[in-house]
Design an enzyme around this catalytic site. Sequence first.
Site, PDB file in Angstrom:
ATOM      1  N   ARG A 174       0.835  -1.208   0.000  1.00 51.89           N
ATOM      2  CA  ARG A 174       0.000   0.000   0.000  1.00 51.89           C
ATOM      3  C   ARG A 174       0.871   1.261   0.000  1.00 51.89           C
ATOM      4  NH1 ARG A 174      -5.389   1.799   0.513  1.00 51.89           N
ATOM      5  NH2 ARG A 174      -6.135  -0.332   0.328  1.00 51.89           N
ATOM      6  N   GLU A 181      -9.795   6.082   6.702  1.00 48.54           N
ATOM      7  CA  GLU A 181      -8.363   6.352   6.690  1.00 48.54           C
ATOM      8  C   GLU A 181      -7.926   7.580   5.890  1.00 48.54           C
ATOM      9  OE1 GLU A 181      -7.995   2.176   5.408  1.00 48.54           O
ATOM     10  OE2 GLU A 181      -6.166   2.159   6.608  1.00 48.54           O
TER      11      GLU A 181
HETATM   12  N1  MTE Z   1     -12.595   5.735  14.024  1.00 49.04           N
HETATM   13  C1  MTE Z   1     -12.677   5.490  15.344  1.00 49.04           C
HETATM   14  N2  MTE Z   1     -13.427   6.296  16.109  1.00 49.04           N
HETATM   15  N3  MTE Z   1     -11.996   4.452  15.923  1.00 49.04           N
HETATM   16  C2  MTE Z   1     -11.193   3.605  15.179  1.00 49.04           C
HETATM   17  O1  MTE Z   1     -10.603   2.681  15.711  1.00 49.04           O
HETATM   18  N4  MTE Z   1     -10.299   3.081  12.927  1.00 49.04           N
HETATM   19  C3  MTE Z   1      -9.965   3.620  11.605  1.00 49.04           C
HETATM   20  C4  MTE Z   1     -11.166   4.302  10.968  1.00 49.04           C
HETATM   21  N5  MTE Z   1     -11.799   5.191  11.907  1.00 49.04           N
HETATM   22  C5  MTE Z   1     -11.079   3.861  13.772  1.00 49.04           C
HETATM   23  C6  MTE Z   1     -11.831   4.937  13.233  1.00 49.04           C
HETATM   24  C7  MTE Z   1      -9.464   2.607  10.687  1.00 49.04           C
HETATM   25  S1  MTE Z   1      -7.848   2.143  10.813  1.00 49.04           S
HETATM   26  C8  MTE Z   1     -10.253   2.052   9.710  1.00 49.04           C
HETATM   27  S2  MTE Z   1      -9.632   0.962   8.579  1.00 49.04           S
HETATM   28  C9  MTE Z   1     -11.665   2.404   9.589  1.00 49.04           C
HETATM   29  O2  MTE Z   1     -12.095   3.303  10.604  1.00 49.04           O
HETATM   30  C10 MTE Z   1     -12.502   1.130   9.661  1.00 49.04           C
HETATM   31  O3  MTE Z   1     -13.840   1.362   9.597  1.00 49.04           O
HETATM   32  P1  MTE Z   1     -14.660   1.510   8.207  1.00 49.04           P
HETATM   33  O4  MTE Z   1     -14.020   0.609   7.225  1.00 49.04           O
HETATM   34  O5  MTE Z   1     -16.016   1.109   8.583  1.00 49.04           O
HETATM   35  O6  MTE Z   1     -14.532   2.953   7.843  1.00 49.04           O
HETATM   36  C1  QUE Z   2      -5.474  -2.781   3.133  1.00 50.19           C
HETATM   37  C2  QUE Z   2      -5.691  -3.440   4.288  1.00 50.19           C
HETATM   38  C3  QUE Z   2      -5.365  -4.818   4.396  1.00 50.19           C
HETATM   39  C4  QUE Z   2      -4.817  -5.469   3.300  1.00 50.19           C
HETATM   40  C5  QUE Z   2      -4.572  -4.774   2.137  1.00 50.19           C
HETATM   41  C6  QUE Z   2      -4.914  -3.438   2.060  1.00 50.19           C
HETATM   42  C7  QUE Z   2      -5.604  -5.566   5.573  1.00 50.19           C
HETATM   43  C8  QUE Z   2      -5.277  -6.949   5.572  1.00 50.19           C
HETATM   44  C9  QUE Z   2      -4.711  -7.538   4.436  1.00 50.19           C
HETATM   45  C10 QUE Z   2      -4.379  -8.935   4.304  1.00 50.19           C
HETATM   46  C11 QUE Z   2      -3.510  -9.350   3.310  1.00 50.19           C
HETATM   47  C12 QUE Z   2      -3.206 -10.673   3.118  1.00 50.19           C
HETATM   48  C13 QUE Z   2      -3.780 -11.639   3.913  1.00 50.19           C
HETATM   49  C14 QUE Z   2      -4.682 -11.250   4.892  1.00 50.19           C
HETATM   50  C15 QUE Z   2      -4.960  -9.901   5.089  1.00 50.19           C
HETATM   51  O1  QUE Z   2      -4.484  -6.778   3.355  1.00 50.19           O
HETATM   52  O2  QUE Z   2      -6.097  -5.011   6.556  1.00 50.19           O
HETATM   53  O3  QUE Z   2      -5.287 -12.194   5.635  1.00 50.19           O
HETATM   54  O4  QUE Z   2      -3.505 -12.965   3.735  1.00 50.19           O
HETATM   55  O5  QUE Z   2      -5.519  -7.648   6.685  1.00 50.19           O
HETATM   56  O6  QUE Z   2      -4.726  -2.762   0.922  1.00 50.19           O
HETATM   57  O7  QUE Z   2      -6.217  -2.802   5.335  1.00 50.19           O
HETATM   58 MO1  MOS Z   3      -7.513   0.125   9.357  1.00 55.64          MO
HETATM   59  S1  MOS Z   3      -5.477   0.314   9.513  1.00 55.64           S
HETATM   60  O1  MOS Z   3      -7.336  -0.656   7.792  1.00 55.64           O
HETATM   61  O2  MOS Z   3      -7.744  -1.135  10.463  1.00 55.64           O
END
Ligand code: MTE
Ligand code: QUE
Ligand code: MOS
Length: 775
Positions: A309, A730
Site C-alpha cells: 500500500r 483512513e
Molecule cells: N474511528 C474510530 N473512532 N476508531 C477507530 O478505531 N479506525 C480507523 C477508521 N476510523 C477507527 C476509526 C481505521 S484504521 C479504519 S480501517 C476504519 O475506521 C474502519 O472502519 P470503516 O471501514 O467502517 O470505515
Molecule cells: C489494506 C488493508 C489490508 C490489506 C490490504 C490493504 C488488511 C489486511 C490484508 C491482508 C492481506 C493478506 C492476507 C490477509 C490480510 O491486506 O487489513 O489475511 O492474507 O488484513 O490494501 O487494510
Molecule cells: Mo484500518 S489500519 O485498515 O484497520
Amino acid sequence: MSVGQNIPHDSSRGHVTGGSVFIDDRPLMTGEVQVLPIGVPAAAGTLKSIDFSEALKASGVLAAFTAQDLYHNSWGTIVPEQPILVADKIGYYDEPAVLLVGTDMESLLRAKKFVRFEVEKGPAIFTIDEAIAKQSFIYKANAFKVGDADAALAKAPHRLKGAFECGGQEHFYLESNACIAYPLEDGQMEIHASSQHPTETQHVVAEALGLSLHEVVCVVKRMGGGFGGKESQAAPFAAMAALVAQKMKRPARLCLSKDDDMMMTGKRHPFKNYYEVGFDGDGKILALKAHLYADGGAYADLSSSILDRAMFHVDGAYYLSDAFIEGSVVRTNLYSNTAFRGFGGPQGTMTIESIIEDIALYLKKDSLHIRELNCYQKDVRNVTHYGQNLGHNPLPDLFTELKKSSDYVTRRQEIDAFNARSKTHVKGLSMTATKFGIAFTARFLNQGNASVNVHKDGTVQVSTGATEMGQGVNTKIQQVVAHAFGIPAQAVKVMATSTEKNHNTSPTAASSGSDINCAAAMKAALGIQKRLAWLFQNILAGTPMNDIAECPTLDEAQLRFDEFHFEDKMLTHLPSGKSLSWEDIVKQAYFNRMSLGEYAHFKTEGLGFDKKTSQGTPFKYFTNGVAVSEVQVDLLTGEYKILRSDILMDLGRRINPGIDRGQVTGAFVQGMGWVTSEKLFHNKDGKLLSHSPTTYKIPNVQDTPRVFNVEFIENHENRENVHRSKAVGEPPFLLGISVWTALKDAANAKSKGLISTLKSPATPEDMLLELARHE
Ligand code: MTE
Ligand code: QUE
Ligand code: MOS
C-alpha cells in the site's frame, strides 16, 4: 429518508453515560480467572527456562502456563511464523512468554516480580539501516515500473537524492487489547474480544487449542478504538485467554494494562525511503526512483500488504510519467509492527510531499506551484504508476477551491513579510493532498455477508461481519437498512458481530468496512423488499392468500418491483397510489408464511491487479481531499503552534455527514500527532521506554489547529459505492501530513540553501536542531 441524515452514533448516549459495555465491563462469572501475560526481558537470543515456582506460592495465584501448554504455537495473518508465547527464540523485548493466572489482578501484579527468566542474549537489530547491512529481510516486493526512470533521470535538468524517514506510532486506543474466553460444552469455546477481525480471532484460537473452526465462536460487541491495532494482534491474546479457559475449565479474562499493551503490541511501521527525483526548472517531476524500507519488527504480520500500500501511494496526488519503485520489509528485534490507519499509505505519500517541499526550496518557488503543476489531471496525466485510471478525478478542483477558500496567496505574502520581520518566530504554510485507494489490495478480502431479520412488529435486526470501533459503521448500516424499508432508523438495530451469524468475514479495515457491509446488508434487505412487493402486488390483484406463490426473481418479470416504493413507514404501489403500512405488510407476510429474513453475500466487482507486472486495478475508487496548514515556530525553543488548518474533502454523497465530519477531524488530528509529537523511545536493550501517556505524547485539545475549517465538495458522480458515498476512515489521516510540510516550510524559510534533513515526527526539539543547521 434515513440516508444522508445526521442521526447520532448508535453508542453516543452509552459512551457518555457509561452504558456502553466494553470487554472489561462484562460482569464477572462464578469461577472466572484473571490472566496476566508476562514478557521476556531481552530483545533477542534464546529463552532457556522460566521459573514461576515462587510466584505460584503467592496468595491469589492459581496457575501458570507457557508455550508448552499450547496445542499449536504459531500464528500470523499472512505468514504463520509468530509464536503466541515465546518457546525458545526471542523476537523482541517484553514479548509474552508466560501466563500467570489468579483470582484477581492485584495478586497477579504482586506475584509478577517472583517470575524468573533464564535468557541467553543474542545480537539484536534495532534500526532499518542495521537490518539492511545485515540483510535481515521479511519481504521484498516486486518493483513498480512505468516509463523509463533511469533515462528520464539522466535527461532531467535537476536532480535531488535523499532519504525520507518517518517514525512509528502507537495506536493509543482507549481500550487496551482485551478478551474473555468462556468454555462451553464439549470443549467448545466462546470468545468475547475487542477485535477488528473476529474471524481471524476464531481461527487463531481454534488452531492454538486444537479445535475446528465450528467449535469456536468469537463475538465482538464493540471496541474502544482499534485503528488497525486490533486487526491481527487481538487474536494471540484471545488464544492466551482461551488456553487458560480450556486448561482450567473456567472463564478466563485477559485485559491488558495500557503499559503492557504498548510494550507487547506492534505499531505503525517506521519507514526509511531512499529516492532520487528528476525535475525541470519549473518543478515538473520527470522521474522518480525510490526504494521504500519498512521496519516490520520481529515478525511478518501484515507488513507485506502494508509495504504494498505504501508503494501504491508513493505518487500521492501527483502524476509520475517515469518511475521505478522498489520496496522491502526489514526484520528487527522490536514488537511486530502492524496495521495502523492508512496502512502504509501515509508513509508512501509523505515521501513525495516531502520531496516536493525540497524541490520548492531548491527552485525557490512556492510548493503549491509545484503541487499544482504535478497534480493528476482529468483527461490526461490521470493514470497511476500501476496503470489504474483515476476516473472521475476531483483533485485539480480540490486544489483550486481550497487555494481560494483558504486565502492561500494572500497568507503566503503575509507569512513572507512576517518571516522577514520577526526575530523570534518563523511561520510556515503548506497544502498537501490525499488520494486513497479504496479496497483491500489482497483481492479475496473484498467480500462480506449480512443477514437482515424483520420481526413481527416490523422492527429489524441486522447482523454483518463489520465491527464497531467508534467509526460509526453500525449507524451507517442502520441507516441504509432503514432507508431501504422506508422506516425510521430507530426501528433498526445492528447486533453484536459474531462468527456464529456471519462467517468467513474480512477484518473491518482498509476503510471499506462500511462500504462492504452496508452493501451486503442492502442486498439482504432487497431480498425482503422484493417479497413484500410481490405480496402487495398479489393483494392488489385480489389473489386469495392461499394461492400466493413464491416470490419470483426479477428476471421472471412477474414482479414489477420498480412500481413499489418504501417510504414513510408505507409500502406504496406507485401506479395505483395505493399503500399499506409497513406493520401491515409485515404481518400479512408472516401470516402468509413468507420469510421475513434474508442473508446475502457481497463482493466488490471490478478489481484486478497483476502482481507480476505490477499493473492493473487494485482499487474500486479513490477518496480524495486536500488540507492546508499554517504553523508558527518559536526560534528560541523550537516549540510551535498550528495556527490554522483548512480541509476540503470529497466524500461523494455522505450517508451520515456528522459521523463523516468526526472521522475527518479525528483522522487529521491523529495524523498530525504522528508527524509532530508522537515519538517512540527505546533503551539500548530495545525495551520501549515511552509506554504510557506520561512519556508518549498524543495531541490534546490545545495542540489542535487554533482555526480549523472542515468542508466537503458536492460530488454525485461516485456510482461505485453505496448511495454514491465514499469511504472515509483512513483517507483524512494523510492530511495531517500538511502540518509536517508546513513545519518543513517554516524551517526552509530560514535555510540558506541547505536542503532540509527534517524527519518525522518533528518534535519541538527536532525543529530546534533543524533550525540550528541554518545558523
Ligand atoms: N474511528 C474510530 N473512532 N476508531 C477507530 O478505531 N479506525 C480507523 C477508521 N476510523 C477507527 C476509526 C481505521 S484504521 C479504519 S480501517 C476504519 O475506521 C474502519 O472502519 P470503516 O471501514 O467502517 O470505515
Ligand atoms: C489494506 C488493508 C489490508 C490489506 C490490504 C490493504 C488488511 C489486511 C490484508 C491482508 C492481506 C493478506 C492476507 C490477509 C490480510 O491486506 O487489513 O489475511 O492474507 O488484513 O490494501 O487494510
Ligand atoms: Mo484500518 S489500519 O485498515 O484497520
